[in-house]
Scaffold this motif. Structure first.
Motif, PDB file in Angstrom:
ATOM      1  N   TYR A  53      33.995 -14.361 -22.749  1.00  0.00           N
ATOM      2  CA  TYR A  53      34.591 -15.797 -22.241  1.00  0.00           C
ATOM      3  C   TYR A  53      34.855 -16.339 -23.515  1.00  0.00           C
ATOM      4  N   GLY A  54      36.058 -17.052 -23.643  1.00  0.00           N
ATOM      5  CA  GLY A  54      36.809 -18.059 -24.639  1.00  0.00           C
ATOM      6  C   GLY A  54      36.961 -19.600 -23.998  1.00  0.00           C
ATOM      7  N   PHE A  55      36.344 -20.277 -25.074  1.00  0.00           N
ATOM      8  CA  PHE A  55      36.228 -21.694 -24.640  1.00  0.00           C
ATOM      9  C   PHE A  55      37.147 -22.496 -25.710  1.00  0.00           C
ATOM     10  N   GLY A  56      38.315 -23.263 -25.341  1.00  0.00           N
ATOM     11  CA  GLY A  56      39.200 -23.998 -26.246  1.00  0.00           C
ATOM     12  C   GLY A  56      38.376 -25.071 -26.617  1.00  0.00           C
ATOM     13  N   ARG A  57      38.990 -25.414 -27.842  1.00  0.00           N
ATOM     14  CA  ARG A  57      38.530 -26.626 -28.598  1.00  0.00           C
ATOM     15  C   ARG A  57      38.852 -27.836 -27.892  1.00  0.00           C
ATOM     16  N   LEU A  58      37.986 -28.846 -27.542  1.00  0.00           N
ATOM     17  CA  LEU A  58      38.282 -30.058 -27.103  1.00  0.00           C
ATOM     18  C   LEU A  58      37.570 -31.213 -27.916  1.00  0.00           C
ATOM     19  N   GLU A  59      38.558 -31.989 -28.228  1.00  0.00           N
ATOM     20  CA  GLU A  59      38.487 -33.248 -29.166  1.00  0.00           C
ATOM     21  C   GLU A  59      37.028 -33.900 -28.763  1.00  0.00           C
ATOM     22  N   PRO A  60      36.048 -34.270 -29.761  1.00  0.00           N
ATOM     23  CA  PRO A  60      34.762 -34.919 -29.135  1.00  0.00           C
ATOM     24  C   PRO A  60      35.151 -36.419 -28.729  1.00  0.00           C
ATOM     25  N   ASP A  61      34.050 -36.892 -27.761  1.00  0.00           N
ATOM     26  CA  ASP A  61      34.314 -38.294 -27.145  1.00  0.00           C
ATOM     27  C   ASP A  61      35.889 -38.608 -27.090  1.00  0.00           C
ATOM     28  N   THR A  62      36.630 -37.852 -26.370  1.00  0.00           N
ATOM     29  CA  THR A  62      37.930 -37.955 -26.026  1.00  0.00           C
ATOM     30  C   THR A  62      38.109 -37.931 -24.603  1.00  0.00           C
ATOM     31  N   PRO A  63      38.356 -39.117 -23.490  1.00  0.00           N
ATOM     32  CA  PRO A  63      38.403 -38.926 -22.311  1.00  0.00           C
ATOM     33  C   PRO A  63      39.790 -38.133 -21.992  1.00  0.00           C
ATOM     34  N   PRO A  64      39.772 -37.424 -20.886  1.00  0.00           N
ATOM     35  CA  PRO A  64      38.653 -37.686 -19.736  1.00  0.00           C
ATOM     36  C   PRO A  64      37.768 -36.731 -19.951  1.00  0.00           C
ATOM     37  N   ALA A  65      36.662 -36.449 -19.096  1.00  0.00           N
ATOM     38  CA  ALA A  65      35.577 -35.493 -19.064  1.00  0.00           C
ATOM     39  C   ALA A  65      36.473 -34.345 -18.481  1.00  0.00           C
ATOM     40  N   ARG A  66      35.926 -33.176 -18.813  1.00  0.00           N
ATOM     41  CA  ARG A  66      36.634 -31.837 -18.451  1.00  0.00           C
ATOM     42  C   ARG A  66      35.487 -30.774 -17.992  1.00  0.00           C
ATOM     43  N   PRO A  67      35.076 -31.042 -16.640  1.00  0.00           N
ATOM     44  CA  PRO A  67      34.177 -30.212 -15.936  1.00  0.00           C
ATOM     45  C   PRO A  67      34.835 -28.747 -15.809  1.00  0.00           C
ATOM     46  N   GLN A  68      36.200 -28.463 -15.712  1.00  0.00           N
ATOM     47  CA  GLN A  68      36.707 -26.995 -15.616  1.00  0.00           C
ATOM     48  C   GLN A  68      36.531 -26.368 -16.740  1.00  0.00           C
ATOM     49  N   HIS A  69      35.778 -27.196 -17.981  1.00  0.00           N
ATOM     50  CA  HIS A  69      35.587 -26.216 -19.493  1.00  0.00           C
ATOM     51  C   HIS A  69      34.330 -25.697 -19.179  1.00  0.00           C
ATOM     52  N   LEU A  70      33.615 -25.578 -18.249  1.00  0.00           N
ATOM     53  CA  LEU A  70      32.071 -25.331 -18.456  1.00  0.00           C
ATOM     54  C   LEU A  70      31.812 -23.952 -17.320  1.00  0.00           C
ATOM     55  N   VAL A  71      30.956 -23.351 -17.640  1.00  0.00           N
ATOM     56  CA  VAL A  71      30.220 -22.435 -16.874  1.00  0.00           C
ATOM     57  C   VAL A  71      28.992 -23.033 -16.126  1.00  0.00           C
ATOM     58  N   ALA A  72      28.805 -22.809 -14.930  1.00  0.00           N
ATOM     59  CA  ALA A  72      27.429 -23.651 -14.335  1.00  0.00           C
ATOM     60  C   ALA A  72      26.674 -22.671 -13.309  1.00  0.00           C
ATOM     61  N   VAL A  73      25.512 -22.836 -13.827  1.00  0.00           N
ATOM     62  CA  VAL A  73      24.615 -21.837 -12.808  1.00  0.00           C
ATOM     63  C   VAL A  73      23.799 -22.678 -11.839  1.00  0.00           C
ATOM     64  N   PRO A  74      23.711 -22.625 -10.456  1.00  0.00           N
ATOM     65  CA  PRO A  74      22.719 -23.909  -9.749  1.00  0.00           C
ATOM     66  C   PRO A  74      21.419 -23.835 -10.266  1.00  0.00           C
TER      67      PRO A  74
END
Length: 234
Positions: A69-90
């Motif tokens: 998996y590749g995760f692009g760089r996002l600027e720290p503490d810069t809105p908005p939140a991007r939940p689509q950037h995550l992988v989540a396991v219940p």
């Protein structure tokens, strides 16, 4: 002596982190080999702890000797939140350390010096939490439970664009960090029971807004992630 039992189990795993047949300590193994465009992360351990992949996570990313998996760089503490950037396991109970010896291991490559890589829970949530993060490019393992919290930090940055295998282990007596097969940091101190109602998150925080609470998004590549726990009984 306090670092032997679970560490030996993980060290016995095949190169690349893939699960060994009959590995009774294996809780979950996410090989991250799903095809391009997949939004479902499969657990190859046989325990069924599958997760979902956010639309900004690149799957089937060619990693030289395989895919991940590749995760692009996002600027720290810069809105908005991007939940689509995550992988989540219940929130599966098996993913909570409880009071067991417990280890999270992964293979990572990044040029960046920031981000939470894997975590379950956040800093003040009920039931405790744990995470692997890379502030300043140095790996940190943090476990917080009913008896206290312990943080260990690697001595050197790993954000050198090379592949590194990381193991963060929590034992009854303390926490240890291994990088590329070498024990690089350890600290004595009990953490007690860790059990929360949160999902396991890969790539940053699930509850954040980039204003009051930073999301600490990870940027880089992941080849696989696995979790082991001594005394695990299915």
């Amino acid at each position: 002596m306090w670092i032997v039992t679970l560490a030996a189990s993980i060290a016995a795993a095949p190169v690349g982190g893939s699960p060994a047949r009959g590995d009774s300590n294996l809780v979950a193994y996410w090989s991250m080999n799903e095809p391009a465009g997949s939004r479902y992360m499969y657990d190859s351990s046989g325990n069924g702890l599958h997760g979902t992949i956010g639309s900004e996570v690149v799957t089937a990313r060619r990693l030289g000797d395989g895919y991940g998996y590749g995760f692009g760089r996002l600027e720290p503490d810069t809105p908005p939140a991007r939940p689509q950037h995550l992988v989540a396991v219940p929130d599966y109970a098996a993913l909570d350390p409880g009071d067991r010896d417990y280890a999270v291991s992964l293979r990572i490559r990044t040029p960046y010096q920031f981000g939470n890589v894997v975590q379950k829970g956040q800093a003040t949530v009920a039931g405790g939490s744990f995470k692997i993060q890379i502030p300043g490019g140095k790996v940190q393992c943090w476990f917080r439970g009913s008896a206290g919290q312990v943080l260990v930090t690697g001595p050197r940055p790993i954000n050198d664009r090379s592949w590194h295998t990381i193991i963060c282990s929590r034992f009854r007596a303390g926490v240890a960090l291994d990088i590329d097969g070498v024990r690089v940091a350890a600290k004595m101190g009990p953490t007690g029971t860790i059990s929360n109602a949160w999902p396991l998150s890969i790539g940053g925080k699930t509850n954040c807004d980039q204003v009051q609470v930073g999301c600490d998004y990870f940027g880089g590549d992941l080849d696989w992630v696995r979790i082991d726990a001594a005394g695990h009984d299915w």
